[in-house]
Design a protein around this motif. Structure first.
Motif, PDB file in Angstrom:
ATOM      1  N   LYS A   1       0.902  -1.116  -0.138  1.00 49.63           N
ATOM      2  CA  LYS A   1      -0.132   0.012   0.277  1.00 49.63           C
ATOM      3  C   LYS A   1       0.873   1.506   0.405  1.00 49.63           C
ATOM      4  O   LYS A   1       1.155   2.188   1.035  1.00 49.63           O
ATOM      5  N   PRO A   2       1.236   1.259  -0.860  1.00 49.77           N
ATOM      6  CA  PRO A   2       2.182   2.590  -1.245  1.00 49.77           C
ATOM      7  C   PRO A   2       1.468   3.962  -1.478  1.00 49.77           C
ATOM      8  O   PRO A   2       1.125   4.029  -2.826  1.00 49.77           O
ATOM      9  N   GLU A   3       1.552   4.927  -0.044  1.00 52.72           N
ATOM     10  CA  GLU A   3       0.403   5.709  -0.503  1.00 52.72           C
ATOM     11  C   GLU A   3       1.318   7.033  -1.692  1.00 52.72           C
ATOM     12  O   GLU A   3       0.246   7.673  -2.035  1.00 52.72           O
ATOM     13  N   ASP A   4       2.082   7.326  -1.119  1.00 57.99           N
ATOM     14  CA  ASP A   4       2.575   8.593  -1.960  1.00 57.99           C
ATOM     15  C   ASP A   4       4.389   8.633  -2.618  1.00 57.99           C
ATOM     16  O   ASP A   4       4.687   7.357  -1.968  1.00 57.99           O
ATOM     17  N   ILE A   5       4.474   9.003  -2.984  1.00 60.84           N
ATOM     18  CA  ILE A   5       5.879   8.934  -3.895  1.00 60.84           C
ATOM     19  C   ILE A   5       6.394  10.400  -3.828  1.00 60.84           C
ATOM     20  O   ILE A   5       5.764  11.524  -4.198  1.00 60.84           O
ATOM     21  N   ALA A   6       7.498  10.204  -3.819  1.00 58.08           N
ATOM     22  CA  ALA A   6       9.352  11.012  -4.351  1.00 58.08           C
ATOM     23  C   ALA A   6       9.954  11.128  -5.270  1.00 58.08           C
ATOM     24  O   ALA A   6      10.149   9.556  -4.664  1.00 58.08           O
ATOM     25  N   ILE A   7      10.385  11.916  -5.633  1.00 59.17           N
ATOM     26  CA  ILE A   7      11.236  11.460  -6.717  1.00 59.17           C
ATOM     27  C   ILE A   7      12.759  12.442  -6.256  1.00 59.17           C
ATOM     28  O   ILE A   7      12.799  13.419  -6.056  1.00 59.17           O
ATOM     29  N   ASP A   8      13.866  12.334  -6.118  1.00 60.98           N
ATOM     30  CA  ASP A   8      14.836  13.311  -6.208  1.00 60.98           C
ATOM     31  C   ASP A   8      15.435  13.264  -7.546  1.00 60.98           C
ATOM     32  O   ASP A   8      15.151  13.146  -8.443  1.00 60.98           O
ATOM     33  N   LYS A   9      16.328  14.406  -6.804  1.00 61.89           N
ATOM     34  CA  LYS A   9      16.854  16.173  -8.421  1.00 61.89           C
ATOM     35  C   LYS A   9      17.743  13.825  -9.122  1.00 61.89           C
ATOM     36  O   LYS A   9      18.429  14.686 -10.041  1.00 61.89           O
ATOM     37  N   ASP A  10      18.626  13.082  -8.291  1.00 64.34           N
ATOM     38  CA  ASP A  10      19.382  12.129  -9.863  1.00 64.34           C
ATOM     39  C   ASP A  10      18.085  10.942  -9.828  1.00 64.34           C
ATOM     40  O   ASP A  10      18.617  10.519 -10.861  1.00 64.34           O
ATOM     41  N   GLY A  11      16.725  11.320  -9.590  1.00 68.32           N
ATOM     42  CA  GLY A  11      16.133  10.203 -10.087  1.00 68.32           C
ATOM     43  C   GLY A  11      15.448   8.594  -9.718  1.00 68.32           C
ATOM     44  O   GLY A  11      15.195   8.428  -9.970  1.00 68.32           O
TER      45      GLY A  11
END
Length: 310
Positions: A14-24
């Protein structure tokens, strides 16, 4: 959403949210307490584990730290050194439902506290009571002080900053709308409706590369909500039922994401799965390199949808 690619299927709970950093590198926090990341080479890493079943929204800071909302333990800072609790209480009371977070250019963390009365496992009771228990707060990492920006919000949920960071948008889930809070200019400190009468209840919101906003919509049923709120005895009965959250909310059977213009005046584009055969209960949507990345509380994977999908 028929072209959705499933990332991390079977690994993610159940992955609620996602974030991606400057390196992908992609980050997600799951119900089993894991903060996992997907490297550019396609390999998953189980990065850090937290004793929690309430990891919700997250963001990556300019310094490269990952800030995670733990519903009852507040804001967590995660990096290669481990996990640190930044703030867990406000005015002597422990958080009950810290929900989403975003960092501004000056390092301030703006985060939502969906309900000061109900916990994560009781979230459906907040809509039954239909009173505004949510708030938007900010945390200053230098002074380590927390303060209220807005209160009396109807289940304060997703939080996003505009491209110029002159205003902030916070979702009011049970009111089918988002509010705009001005951070700069002559209207600094003022609040107005950003968009209302949405085709679903807004969950998480993210800034798109072109300055518009992507919003994940829970597909709640207006007729059912009106029926429940029409009689106090019905509310009491529904609140005692284990299946109440499914009966009221049809979220487990549908999915929708919408792209809202930067001024909040129109919905520019939308994707949906009206039967939930591919994805349902989509709680977050993030645009990156021509794809939408979709989090959900009904899946064991993150969805990756090409933006040229029809």
């Amino acid at each position: 959403m028929q072209e959705v690619i499933r990332l991390g299927e079977g690994l993610l709970d159940k992955p609620e949210d996602i974030a991606i950093d400057k390196d992908g590198i992609l980050y997600t926090a799951t119900r089993d307490g894991w903060i996992r990341r997907l490297h550019k080479n396609g390999t998953w890493e189980s990065w850090w584990h937290v004793e929690s079943e309430g990891l919700l929204g997250l963001t990556v800071t300019q310094a490269g730290d990952v800030i995670v909302c733990d519903a009852e333990n507040g804001l967590l800072k995660v990096n290669e050194d481990g996990v640190e609790v930044l703030v867990s209480h406000f005015n002597g009371s422990k958080f009950r439902l810290a929900d989403d977070v975003i960092e501004s250019s000056d390092g301030t963390l703006y985060f939502s506290d969906a309900s000061t009365k109900f916990s994560l496992n009781e979230w459906h009771l907040d809509v039954l009571e239909a009173r505004p228990h949510g708030r938007l707060l900010k945390y200053n990492p230098r002074s380590k002080e927390t303060s209220v920006v807005l209160d009396k919000l109807a289940f304060a949920n997703g939080v996003a900053l505009s491209a110029d960071q002159d205003f902030l948008v916070v979702c009011e889930t049970w009111k089918f709308r988002c509010l705009k809070y001005w951070l700069k200019g002559d209207t600094k400190g003022e609040t107005e409706v950003f968009i209302d009468n949405l085709p679903g209840t807004p969950d998480n919101i993210n800034l798109a590369p072109d300055g518009s906003f992507w919003i994940a919509m829970l597909q709640l049923s207006h007729p059912r909500l009106k029926f429940v709120h029409g009689a106090r005895i019905v509310k009491r009965i529904v609140a005692t039922l284990t299946v109440s959250r499914l009966w009221i909310f049809g979220a487990h059977k549908k999915a929708m994401v919408v792209n809202v213009a930067s001024n909040g005046k129109q919905i520019k584009r939308s994707f949906d799965d009206p039967t939930g055969q591919v994805m349902a209960f989509v709680t977050s949507v993030l645009e990156f390199e021509g794809h939408l990345y979709l989090g959900s509380l009904q899946t064991n994977f993150i969805g990756k949808l090409p933006l040229n999908s029809t």
